[in-house]
Design a protein around this motif. Structure first.
Motif, PDB file in Angstrom:
ATOM      1  N   ILE A 249      23.637  70.843  67.476  1.00  8.65           N
ATOM      2  CA  ILE A 249      24.095  71.907  68.375  1.00  8.65           C
ATOM      3  C   ILE A 249      24.804  71.302  69.574  1.00  8.65           C
ATOM      4  O   ILE A 249      25.872  71.789  69.994  1.00  8.65           O
ATOM      5  N   ILE A 250      24.240  70.234  70.143  1.00 11.13           N
ATOM      6  CA  ILE A 250      24.866  69.576  71.291  1.00 11.13           C
ATOM      7  C   ILE A 250      26.242  69.043  70.912  1.00 11.13           C
ATOM      8  O   ILE A 250      27.209  69.166  71.681  1.00 11.13           O
ATOM      9  N   THR A 251      26.353  68.473  69.724  1.00 14.63           N
ATOM     10  CA  THR A 251      27.646  67.955  69.275  1.00 14.63           C
ATOM     11  C   THR A 251      28.669  69.066  69.130  1.00 14.63           C
ATOM     12  O   THR A 251      29.820  68.940  69.569  1.00 14.63           O
ATOM     13  N   ILE A 252      28.277  70.176  68.527  1.00 14.17           N
ATOM     14  CA  ILE A 252      29.205  71.286  68.298  1.00 14.17           C
ATOM     15  C   ILE A 252      29.643  71.917  69.615  1.00 14.17           C
ATOM     16  O   ILE A 252      30.792  72.364  69.748  1.00 14.17           O
ATOM     17  N   VAL A 253      28.762  71.954  70.598  1.00 12.36           N
ATOM     18  CA  VAL A 253      29.127  72.514  71.893  1.00 12.36           C
ATOM     19  C   VAL A 253      30.311  71.751  72.485  1.00 12.36           C
ATOM     20  O   VAL A 253      31.275  72.343  73.001  1.00 12.36           O
ATOM     21  N   GLY A 254      30.270  70.429  72.407  1.00 10.42           N
ATOM     22  CA  GLY A 254      31.380  69.638  72.921  1.00 10.42           C
ATOM     23  C   GLY A 254      32.653  69.818  72.130  1.00 10.42           C
ATOM     24  O   GLY A 254      33.747  69.921  72.685  1.00 10.42           O
ATOM     25  N   LEU A 255      32.530  69.877  70.809  1.00  7.49           N
ATOM     26  CA  LEU A 255      33.706  70.014  69.964  1.00  7.49           C
ATOM     27  C   LEU A 255      34.370  71.379  70.113  1.00  7.49           C
ATOM     28  O   LEU A 255      35.596  71.501  69.985  1.00  7.49           O
ATOM     29  N   GLN A 256      33.581  72.412  70.381  1.00  6.71           N
ATOM     30  CA  GLN A 256      34.136  73.762  70.425  1.00  6.71           C
ATOM     31  C   GLN A 256      34.422  74.257  71.836  1.00  6.71           C
ATOM     32  O   GLN A 256      34.809  75.415  72.005  1.00  6.71           O
ATOM     33  N   PHE A 257      34.291  73.404  72.829  1.00  7.74           N
ATOM     34  CA  PHE A 257      34.585  73.852  74.190  1.00  7.74           C
ATOM     35  C   PHE A 257      36.067  74.207  74.332  1.00  7.74           C
ATOM     36  O   PHE A 257      36.419  75.148  75.045  1.00  7.74           O
ATOM     37  N   GLY A 258      36.933  73.463  73.651  1.00  7.36           N
ATOM     38  CA  GLY A 258      38.353  73.803  73.670  1.00  7.36           C
ATOM     39  C   GLY A 258      38.623  75.150  73.030  1.00  7.36           C
ATOM     40  O   GLY A 258      39.457  75.930  73.526  1.00  7.36           O
ATOM     41  N   ASN A 259      37.939  75.438  71.920  1.00 10.89           N
ATOM     42  CA  ASN A 259      38.087  76.755  71.297  1.00 10.89           C
ATOM     43  C   ASN A 259      37.591  77.866  72.209  1.00 10.89           C
ATOM     44  O   ASN A 259      38.142  78.982  72.211  1.00 10.89           O
ATOM     45  N   LEU A 260      36.564  77.568  72.980  1.00 11.73           N
ATOM     46  CA  LEU A 260      36.044  78.561  73.916  1.00 11.73           C
ATOM     47  C   LEU A 260      37.078  78.884  74.991  1.00 11.73           C
ATOM     48  O   LEU A 260      37.266  80.047  75.361  1.00 11.73           O
TER      49      LEU A 260
END
Length: 324
Positions: A249-260
């Protein structure tokens, strides 16, 4: 010393990445059809060729693209992001005015999505074949499939006509001015619908990922060993299983911050939220090159900072990294 070298290397890579984003964005924007002068001429109902030529010379659009790029990078190195063609304001001050609204929206949606999605995923993993787990799965699939703008428009229809209890546009009410407490409550009241619209799709992703990660960890050997030693199920579930399951979950949060951030552009447009997304939408329509480049710079900077923070959180959460 090793930590200093690690941070220096990360900062160097981040600087190279930002410069690459600026160069690529500059070239792609120049390849798009039309320019600011044509847009201004269309808004004014026409313009003579002498005025067109004068404006292109003033904006530097009459020079070769590589020359314009060199001038922009030289100004950027000195901290000058240029002037907005449309708003006639320094790009830096224009962005700093809108940045707090976007950060408030994005961070609120992120925290809500992570906490709610992780909680639902953990509940679904307790009894993976139960009714609650199946219901959470169905809700997650629906939330993941719904586009952000569609969810926003449905919420506007619901709360504008059926249940008019929440504001559907803007960040504040014009009539409210009663101190910082009332102003904060008013902003929070306006924040509900945009944050929910932006958080729903990511809530669904985090709940599905948490459920799958928990089920995978609960089947591991060390969890079976902990249960065989007679540990309480609550300690096995949260202290041993959840701590390792939360790492993806922590990894995905960083990867998807741009999508956010990209989703915030749509949400801010739908709800007329005065942030960077709304500014980016207006700048694209008006071919406001300096503002667009400044927005891309700040967006890339926010994503880089978010990933650095995620790396720190990962190192704190993973006992193997802490021990090494």
């Amino acid at each position: 010393m090793a930590l200093f070298l690690y941070m220096a290397r990360r900062l160097f890579y981040a600087a190279i990445l930002v410069i690459g984003v600026l160069v690529l964005s500059f070239l792609l924007i120049r390849l798009a059809p039309g320019d600011p002068v044509d847009t201004l001429a269309g808004q004014m109902g026409g313009m003579t060729e002498e005025i067109r030529a004068g404006l292109r010379s003033e904006y530097g659009l009459d020079q070769p693209t590589l020359t314009q790029l060199g001038i922009y990078l030289e100004r950027f190195a000195s901290g000058n992001l240029g002037y907005s063609y449309f708003f006639n304001l320094p790009v830096l001050s224009l962005i700093l005015q809108r940045l707090p609204a976007t950060l408030l929206l994005v961070l609120t949606a992120l925290v809500a999505a992570v906490l709610s999605g992780t909680t639902l995923g953990v509940l679904a993993s307790r009894r993976p074949n139960g009714l609650l787990s199946q219901a959470i799965t169905v809700v997650s699939v629906i939330g993941y499939s719904a586009p952000v703008f569609w969810t926003g428009m449905l919420l506007i229809i619901l709360f504008a006509s059926v249940l008019p209890i929440l504001p559907v546009s803007g960040m504040t009410a014009a009539a409210v001015s009663g101190g910082w407490l009332l102003d904060s409550l008013d902003v929070a009241h306006h924040l509900v619908l945009p944050a929910v619209s932006l958080a729903v799709v990511y809530l669904a992703q985090y709940s599905r990922l948490t459920r799958a990660s928990m089920l995978d960890v609960l089947g591991s050997d060390y969890v079976r060993t902990a249960r065989a030693k007679g540990l309480e199920e609550r300690k096995v579930f949260f202290k041993h299983a959840f701590r390792n399951a939360v790492l993806p979950i922590i990894t995905i949060v960083g990867l998807q911050f741009g999508n956010l951030l990209a989703g915030a552009i749509v949400v801010e447009t739908v709800f007329n939220w005065p942030g960077l997304g709304r500014l980016a939408f207006d700048s694209v329509l008006r071919r406001d090159y300096p503002t667009l480049l400044g927005l891309l710079f700040f967006s890339s900077l926010l994503v880089i900072v978010a990933n650095q923070l995620v790396d720190v959180c990962y190192r704190l959460a993973d006992p193997r990294i802490k021990a090494s």
